[in-house]
Design an enzyme around this catalytic site. Structure first.
Site, PDB file in Angstrom:
ATOM      1  CB  SER A 144      -0.963  -0.044   1.189  1.00 32.63           C
ATOM      2  OG  SER A 144      -1.998   0.907   1.041  1.00 32.63           O
ATOM      3  CD  GLU A 238      -5.935  -4.004  -4.218  1.00 28.23           C
ATOM      4  OE1 GLU A 238      -5.542  -3.022  -3.553  1.00 28.23           O
ATOM      5  OE2 GLU A 238      -5.230  -4.998  -4.451  1.00 28.23           O
ATOM      6  CG  HIS A 268      -5.544  -2.403  -0.134  1.00 27.48           C
ATOM      7  ND1 HIS A 268      -4.819  -1.999  -1.232  1.00 27.48           N
ATOM      8  CD2 HIS A 268      -5.005  -1.738   0.929  1.00 27.48           C
ATOM      9  CE1 HIS A 268      -3.909  -1.129  -0.863  1.00 27.48           C
ATOM     10  NE2 HIS A 268      -3.982  -0.962   0.445  1.00 27.48           N
TER      11      HIS A 268
END
Length: 296
Positions: A144, A238, A268
């Site tokens: 991320s 996503e 995610h």
């Protein structure tokens, strides 16, 4: 897709996504993630964790049973959390599983978080930690926001003509702080974890008045000429899907050996659910094979 993945998607949509959409207190969000990580994320039996410092920063070494800390290659890892939450503790179990699969130690960096420490604090910390450890072969990695940080660090290493790592990887990486990818809108409804409505707040908290196009914040806009091989993965539902697909296209146009694994309808950073999700373990195994190919 496994039955467990379907169930996890439903759970995340009705719990995690709603909680993130409503969260107003960053400290409460940080405490909540830390508690859930302690309860639900566990490394393999025999994993060892050790605090130390690197480049003046706290780091947490994570080593599966039988893995040494001081010899040979290492994985330098940056946790996710939108640059505002998360810690080495919340992500160390996933890295313990990767340590077991690769036979390598993982050094997780406790970089400074926004809004207390806005950009460029995180990239400064990432660079300091790399400089302290680059006397050994290094694989950079992150998920991320941490995946974006690892890739921004790679670009900065190349820009400063420093000895490069042997490779870099990103799990659902955030590579574009302008949030201009079409998937932000196209996948808003099918994304099961991240509420697209909060991205402007994340950007403001992290960047302040800095330009979102700065390659140190958005590696999508960086120069990766002569970069080592890069491995990325993301789910096709996503909102950050295009952060990976566009970056891979840019990397390949610059002659970089870039691999992208686009998985179907997984949440995610799904590898963090390695304790329960077969797809998570499969992705970590694929990543481990790639890492071993880079480190011998």
């Amino acid at each position: 897709m496994s039955f467990l993945a379907r169930g996890l998607n439903t759970y995340l949509r009705w719990t995690e996504k709603r909680a993130l959409a409503k969260a107003e207190d960053i400290d409460a969000l940080r405490r909540s993630l830390a508690l859930r990580a302690r309860l639900f994320f566990h490394g393999p039996l025999g994993t060892r964790y050790a605090w130390d410092s690197a480049g003046g920063l706290p780091v947490q070494w994570t080593m599966a049973r039988g893995v040494g800390r001081d010899d040979g290659p290492l994985i330098l890892y940056f946790h996710g959390g939108g640059y505002v939450f998360g810690s080495t503790n919340t992500h160390r179990a996933m890295m313990a599983a990767l340590s077991k699969m690769t036979g390598l130690p993982v050094c997780l960096v406790e970089y400074r978080l926004a809004p207390e420490h806005p950009f460029p604090a995180a990239i400064e910390d990432a660079l300091a930690s790399y400089q302290a450890l680059s006397d050994r072969p290094v694989i950079l990695g992150g998920d991320s926001a941490g995946g974006g940080l690892a890739l921004a660090l790679l670009a900065e290493i190349l820009r400063q003509d420093m000895p490069p790592p042997v490779g870099a990887f990103g799990l659902s990486p955030l590579t574009d702080m302008t949030f201009s990818g079409a998937s932000i809108v196209e996948n808003e409804a099918c994304e099961v974890m991240l509420p697209a409505a909060r991205i402007a707040e994340i950007s403001e908290a992290y960047l302040g008045h800095a330009a979102p196009e700065d390659p140190r914040a958005s590696p999508l806009f960086a120069d990766f000429q002569d970069a080592p091989p890069i491995w990325l993965t993301v789910g096709n539902t996503e909102i950050l899907r295009d952060d990976t697909t566009r970056l891979v296209a840019r990397l390949q146009a610059q002659g970089v050996d870039a691999t992208a694994k686009i998985e179907d309808d997984l949440p995610h950073v799904w590898p963090i659910f390695h304790n329960v999700l077969p797809e998570a373990r499969a992705t970590l195994r694929d990543l481990a094979i790639w890492i071993r190919s880079r480190t011998g």
